[in-house]
Motif scaffolding. Structure first.
Motif, PDB file in Angstrom:
ATOM      1  N   ARG A  67       0.827  -1.216   0.000  1.00 22.00           N
ATOM      2  CA  ARG A  67       0.000   0.000   0.000  1.00 22.00           C
ATOM      3  C   ARG A  67       0.855   1.257   0.000  1.00 22.00           C
ATOM      4  O   ARG A  67       1.806   1.386   0.763  1.00 22.00           O
ATOM      5  N   ARG A  68       0.450   2.202  -0.864  1.00 26.49           N
ATOM      6  CA  ARG A  68       1.067   3.535  -0.901  1.00 26.49           C
ATOM      7  C   ARG A  68      -0.053   4.558  -1.047  1.00 26.49           C
ATOM      8  O   ARG A  68      -0.981   4.365  -1.820  1.00 26.49           O
ATOM      9  N   ASP A  69       0.048   5.643  -0.272  1.00 29.61           N
ATOM     10  CA  ASP A  69      -0.945   6.709  -0.280  1.00 29.61           C
ATOM     11  C   ASP A  69      -0.345   7.957  -0.918  1.00 29.61           C
ATOM     12  O   ASP A  69       0.794   8.324  -0.602  1.00 29.61           O
ATOM     13  N   TYR A  70      -1.111   8.597  -1.797  1.00 30.69           N
ATOM     14  CA  TYR A  70      -0.635   9.773  -2.527  1.00 30.69           C
ATOM     15  C   TYR A  70      -1.691  10.877  -2.455  1.00 30.69           C
ATOM     16  O   TYR A  70      -2.760  10.744  -3.035  1.00 30.69           O
ATOM     17  N   ALA A  71      -1.389  11.950  -1.747  1.00 33.17           N
ATOM     18  CA  ALA A  71      -2.271  13.109  -1.718  1.00 33.17           C
ATOM     19  C   ALA A  71      -1.746  14.132  -2.730  1.00 33.17           C
ATOM     20  O   ALA A  71      -0.537  14.366  -2.811  1.00 33.17           O
ATOM     21  N   ASN A  72      -2.654  14.692  -3.503  1.00 32.32           N
ATOM     22  CA  ASN A  72      -2.323  15.714  -4.491  1.00 32.32           C
ATOM     23  C   ASN A  72      -1.227  15.286  -5.463  1.00 32.32           C
ATOM     24  O   ASN A  72      -0.304  16.055  -5.747  1.00 32.32           O
ATOM     25  N   PRO A  73      -1.294  14.067  -6.002  1.00 27.01           N
ATOM     26  CA  PRO A  73      -0.236  13.656  -6.931  1.00 27.01           C
ATOM     27  C   PRO A  73      -0.297  14.454  -8.228  1.00 27.01           C
ATOM     28  O   PRO A  73      -1.385  14.814  -8.696  1.00 27.01           O
TER      29      PRO A  73
END
Length: 164
Positions: free
Chosen positions: A69-75
């Motif tokens: 799992r990887r989380d990306y905000a505003n990619p």
């Protein structure tokens, strides 16, 4: 943490560009956890907040290539490779429908983690394809728009027929 209902094509919510994440707090972490639970239940490998009706620029990918799992905000994509690759794509919002899409083989991205820290990284291969697909969704571009009109119309007809 919970599995949330997924917005199903052709819902207009899938056409609306998502708003930037501005609050990096417990609510954002809970949303990311819900997205992860939802994508695992779907099943799938990537999901955005708009897929569950939340118009925020948040992506969760769950890929072995990324270590899980990887989380990306505003990619955002900073650059693309010249080399392309074809891959079969689909969406949790259009279950069972797939088609081949050609995209750049690698992308350089900038994003924020769930604490708000800024990161830059290069994604290649399948991970790059997934991120491009999810950023398109954040921009209000459903993956079908990457297909020719003929392929798109055929796929939609087959999908609608399968839903009856």
């Amino acid at each position: 943490m919970s599995v949330r209902p997924i917005v199903i094509f052709p819902d207009t919510a899938l056409k609306v560009p998502a708003e930037p994440v501005e609050q990096f707090d417990g609510a954002l972490r809970a949303l990311a956890d819900d997205l992860h639970d939802t994508i695992r239940a779907a099943p799938g490998v990537g999901i955005t907040a708009p897929h569950i009706g939340v118009p925020l620029r948040l992506v969760v990918l769950d890929l072995p290539e990324l270590g899980g799992r990887r989380d990306y905000a505003n990619p955002e994509i900073l650059g693309f490779s010249q080399e392309t690759m074809e891959h079969t794509e689909g969406s949790v919002s259009m279950p069972g429908a797939t088609e081949t899409v050609t995209r750049p083989r690698a992308v350089d991205i900038r994003f924020r983690d769930l604490d708000g820290a800024i990161h830059e990284e290069r994604l290649e291969g399948f991970a790059a394809i997934c991120m491009q697909h999810e950023i398109d969704q954040l921009d209000g571009m459903f993956w079908l728009q990457r297909l020719s009109k003929l392929k798109r119309d055929r796929l939609i007809r087959r999908w609608e027929k399968s839903r009856k």
